[in-house]
Design an enzyme around this catalytic site. Structure first.
Site, PDB file in Angstrom:
ATOM      1  N   CYS A  53       0.850  -1.192   0.000  1.00 46.16           N
ATOM      2  CA  CYS A  53       0.000   0.000   0.000  1.00 46.16           C
ATOM      3  C   CYS A  53       0.889   1.247   0.000  1.00 46.16           C
ATOM      4  O   CYS A  53       2.127   1.157   0.062  1.00 46.16           O
ATOM      5  CB  CYS A  53      -0.907  -0.008   1.229  1.00 46.16           C
ATOM      6  SG  CYS A  53       0.000   0.044   2.799  1.00 46.16           S
ATOM      7  N   HIS A  83       5.268  -5.492   8.847  1.00 38.42           N
ATOM      8  CA  HIS A  83       5.165  -6.889   9.265  1.00 38.42           C
ATOM      9  C   HIS A  83       5.334  -7.833   8.084  1.00 38.42           C
ATOM     10  O   HIS A  83       4.407  -8.516   7.664  1.00 38.42           O
ATOM     11  CB  HIS A  83       3.824  -7.113   9.975  1.00 38.42           C
ATOM     12  CG  HIS A  83       3.804  -6.556  11.360  1.00 38.42           C
ATOM     13  ND1 HIS A  83       2.651  -6.325  12.060  1.00 38.42           N
ATOM     14  CD2 HIS A  83       4.809  -6.187  12.184  1.00 38.42           C
ATOM     15  CE1 HIS A  83       2.944  -5.826  13.248  1.00 38.42           C
ATOM     16  NE2 HIS A  83       4.258  -5.732  13.344  1.00 38.42           N
ATOM     17  N   HIS A 176      -0.521  -4.140  19.657  1.00 38.83           N
ATOM     18  CA  HIS A 176       0.025  -3.839  18.335  1.00 38.83           C
ATOM     19  C   HIS A 176       0.739  -2.484  18.359  1.00 38.83           C
ATOM     20  O   HIS A 176       0.276  -1.538  18.990  1.00 38.83           O
ATOM     21  CB  HIS A 176      -1.108  -3.826  17.309  1.00 38.83           C
ATOM     22  CG  HIS A 176      -0.655  -3.806  15.887  1.00 38.83           C
ATOM     23  ND1 HIS A 176      -0.207  -2.663  15.269  1.00 38.83           N
ATOM     24  CD2 HIS A 176      -0.590  -4.784  14.944  1.00 38.83           C
ATOM     25  CE1 HIS A 176       0.106  -2.941  14.011  1.00 38.83           C
ATOM     26  NE2 HIS A 176      -0.105  -4.219  13.793  1.00 38.83           N
ATOM     27  N   GLU A 178       0.976  -0.106  16.202  1.00 42.06           N
ATOM     28  CA  GLU A 178       0.188   1.032  15.749  1.00 42.06           C
ATOM     29  C   GLU A 178      -0.814   1.475  16.810  1.00 42.06           C
ATOM     30  O   GLU A 178      -0.997   2.674  17.053  1.00 42.06           O
ATOM     31  CB  GLU A 178      -0.550   0.698  14.436  1.00 42.06           C
ATOM     32  CG  GLU A 178      -1.337   1.893  13.911  1.00 42.06           C
ATOM     33  CD  GLU A 178      -2.249   1.560  12.744  1.00 42.06           C
ATOM     34  OE1 GLU A 178      -3.332   2.159  12.655  1.00 42.06           O
ATOM     35  OE2 GLU A 178      -1.880   0.684  11.935  1.00 42.06           O
ATOM     36  N   THR A 244      -5.517   1.099  11.698  1.00 31.76           N
ATOM     37  CA  THR A 244      -5.896   1.131  10.282  1.00 31.76           C
ATOM     38  C   THR A 244      -5.969  -0.234   9.617  1.00 31.76           C
ATOM     39  O   THR A 244      -6.548  -0.367   8.541  1.00 31.76           O
ATOM     40  CB  THR A 244      -4.919   2.009   9.474  1.00 31.76           C
ATOM     41  OG1 THR A 244      -3.594   1.479   9.609  1.00 31.76           O
ATOM     42  CG2 THR A 244      -4.941   3.442   9.969  1.00 31.76           C
ATOM     43  N   SER A 314       1.257 -10.032  10.616  1.00 31.72           N
ATOM     44  CA  SER A 314       0.606  -8.911   9.931  1.00 31.72           C
ATOM     45  C   SER A 314      -0.889  -8.899  10.233  1.00 31.72           C
ATOM     46  O   SER A 314      -1.616  -9.822   9.867  1.00 31.72           O
ATOM     47  CB  SER A 314       0.836  -9.022   8.420  1.00 31.72           C
ATOM     48  OG  SER A 314      -0.021  -8.151   7.721  1.00 31.72           O
ATOM     49  N   SER A 315      -1.343  -7.842  10.864  1.00 34.41           N
ATOM     50  CA  SER A 315      -2.753  -7.728  11.238  1.00 34.41           C
ATOM     51  C   SER A 315      -3.659  -7.674  10.013  1.00 34.41           C
ATOM     52  O   SER A 315      -4.656  -8.382   9.927  1.00 34.41           O
ATOM     53  CB  SER A 315      -2.961  -6.472  12.093  1.00 34.41           C
ATOM     54  OG  SER A 315      -4.324  -6.287  12.411  1.00 34.41           O
TER      55      SER A 315
END
Length: 408
Positions: A53, A83, A176, A178, A244, A314-315
């Protein structure tokens, strides 16, 4: 949208050609049907949107440029930049050191750093406390900052609604990176509490309505609320923002649920809901939305199984797996190396945090149809490698070049 200088090792001629072709045909990104790659005995349904992204490409460009421009300096990352193990291992191989792991455990003592060192902030951002720590060491904390602009947008929204006397509810995973960063920034301007899912949002609602005694809040949400949080006063006006990379539909469902709770609690109408609930839906990340919508479009088709490629921690990738698992057998892999043979696959069970070795993989039938997508931190080169590996099980590796030519 800006383009970035991402190392060629992460690129794929095939995937680039496919993405460019789809972009030309669907500039407004309204078509979420998959790209069909028909190889005869193997058919791959490739998601409309997947892979790097904006925020990830931005972070990779800054990090590798920093390495190229500072060959004689010690370079550190606060933690994993994104991640994805392949990208992080490439940085480690270039001499980068991680100060912390993803859980915040210290790997490099703060006192070992000096003002001449470079410290890169990862794409998830960091806390105000860590920024202050770097400043105290004589290191400018934001000089090499790869924080995703869409993460910063969440911080800005939290500050904006905080200034209007709303408490911020963060939908995110409490541990996490973030969410820890968003919590820190939000807490600086307003009371803040983190909910990890709808169940916790519903639990929080019982304190909004007074169904549960206020004293229970502090134990049930231990470690997830800001210092001095007053459960009676601070839940009278609220707004919901998100990590996000969460499921966008779940964030929206939580926001809608809390809004309805506030409307019932204070006898509000749609016109007066803003008196107790702040609309913050514009914090949802475009890439998270697009990738999840693309999987929803993918799942409208018929297939035998799904493969999702990405880092196991990776979420955003795990949420794509979650969506696929609702419909069909799904294999979460980190690279093509996990595809051992047509009958064997090593894949990640993110529910129980363990890698499984399955001896049932590709079905024995005339044509096998596979859905394929990847997370926002996964290089396109890995997706092409997965396609090549799948084709090798049928002796069809040569078909890749023919396919790429069709999309040019």
């Amino acid at each position: 949208m800006k383009t970035f200088n991402v190392p060629v090792i992460y690129r794929s001629p095939l995937i680039t050609a496919i993405k460019n072709s789809r972009k030309q045909l669907d500039r407004m990104k309204k078509d979420f049907t998959p790209t069909v790659l028909d190889f005869g005995p193997l058919k791959v349904l490739l998601a409309r949107h997947f892979g790097f992204c904006f925020g990830v490409e931005n972070a990779i460009e800054i990090a590798f440029r920093t390495l190229d421009e500072n060959p004689d300096k010690r370079i550190f990352l606060l933690s994993e930049m994104i991640h994805n193990p392949h990208v992080n291992n490439d940085l480690l191989a270039r001499g980068v050191q991680f100060i912390m792991d993803t859980a915040g455990k210290q790997l490099v003592p703060w006192e070992s750093l000096n003002p001449e060192d470079i410290v890169i902030i990862p794409a998830f951002g960091t806390t105000l406390e860590i920024e202050a720590k770097l400043t105290s060491l004589g290191i400018a904390p934001l000089q090499y900052n790869t924080t995703c602009p869409f993460v910063e947008r969440v911080w800005n929204k939290a500050e904006q609604i905080g200034q209007q006397s709303y408490t911020v509810i963060v939908h995110g995973k409490p541990g996490h990176e973030e969410t820890r960063a968003t919590f820190s920034h939000s807490t600086s301007s307003t009371p803040t509490v983190v909910v990890k899912d709808m169940a916790e949002a519903q639990l929080l609602a019982t304190f909004i309505t007074g169904e549960k005694p206020a004293a229970e809040f502090y134990e049930l949400f231990k470690g997830q609320y800001s210092p001095g949080f007053d459960v009676v006063k601070d839940l009278q006006r609220v707004g919901v923002v998100n990590q996000t990379t969460m499921l966008a539909t779940e964030t929206q469902a939580i926001a809608d649920y809390i809004r309805n709770v506030m409307m019932d609690r204070y006898a509000l109408t749609a016109a007066t809901a803003g008196e107790h609930f702040a609309d913050a839906r514009d914090t949802l990340c475009y890439a998270t939305n697009d990738n999840q919508s693309a999987v929803t479009g993918l799942l409208q088709e018929e297939a035998d199984l799904a493969i999702v490629v990405g880092g196991y921690n990776s979420s955003n990738t795990s949420h794509l797996v979650e969506l696929c698992e609702e419909r069909l057998p799904t294999f979460f892999i980190s690279s093509d190396e996990k595809l051992v043979s047509a009958n064997e696959v090593e894949h990640w069970d993110f529910h129980h945090k363990q890698e499984l070795h399955s001896f049932t993989f590709l079905p024995q039938k005339e044509q096998v149809t596979i859905m394929l997508t990847s997370g926002a931190s996964c290089p396109d080169a890995l997706v092409e490698a997965v396609i090549r590996k799948l084709l090798s099980f049928y002796g069809l590796e040569h078909k890749i070049e023919e396919l790429a030519a069709k999309f040019k």
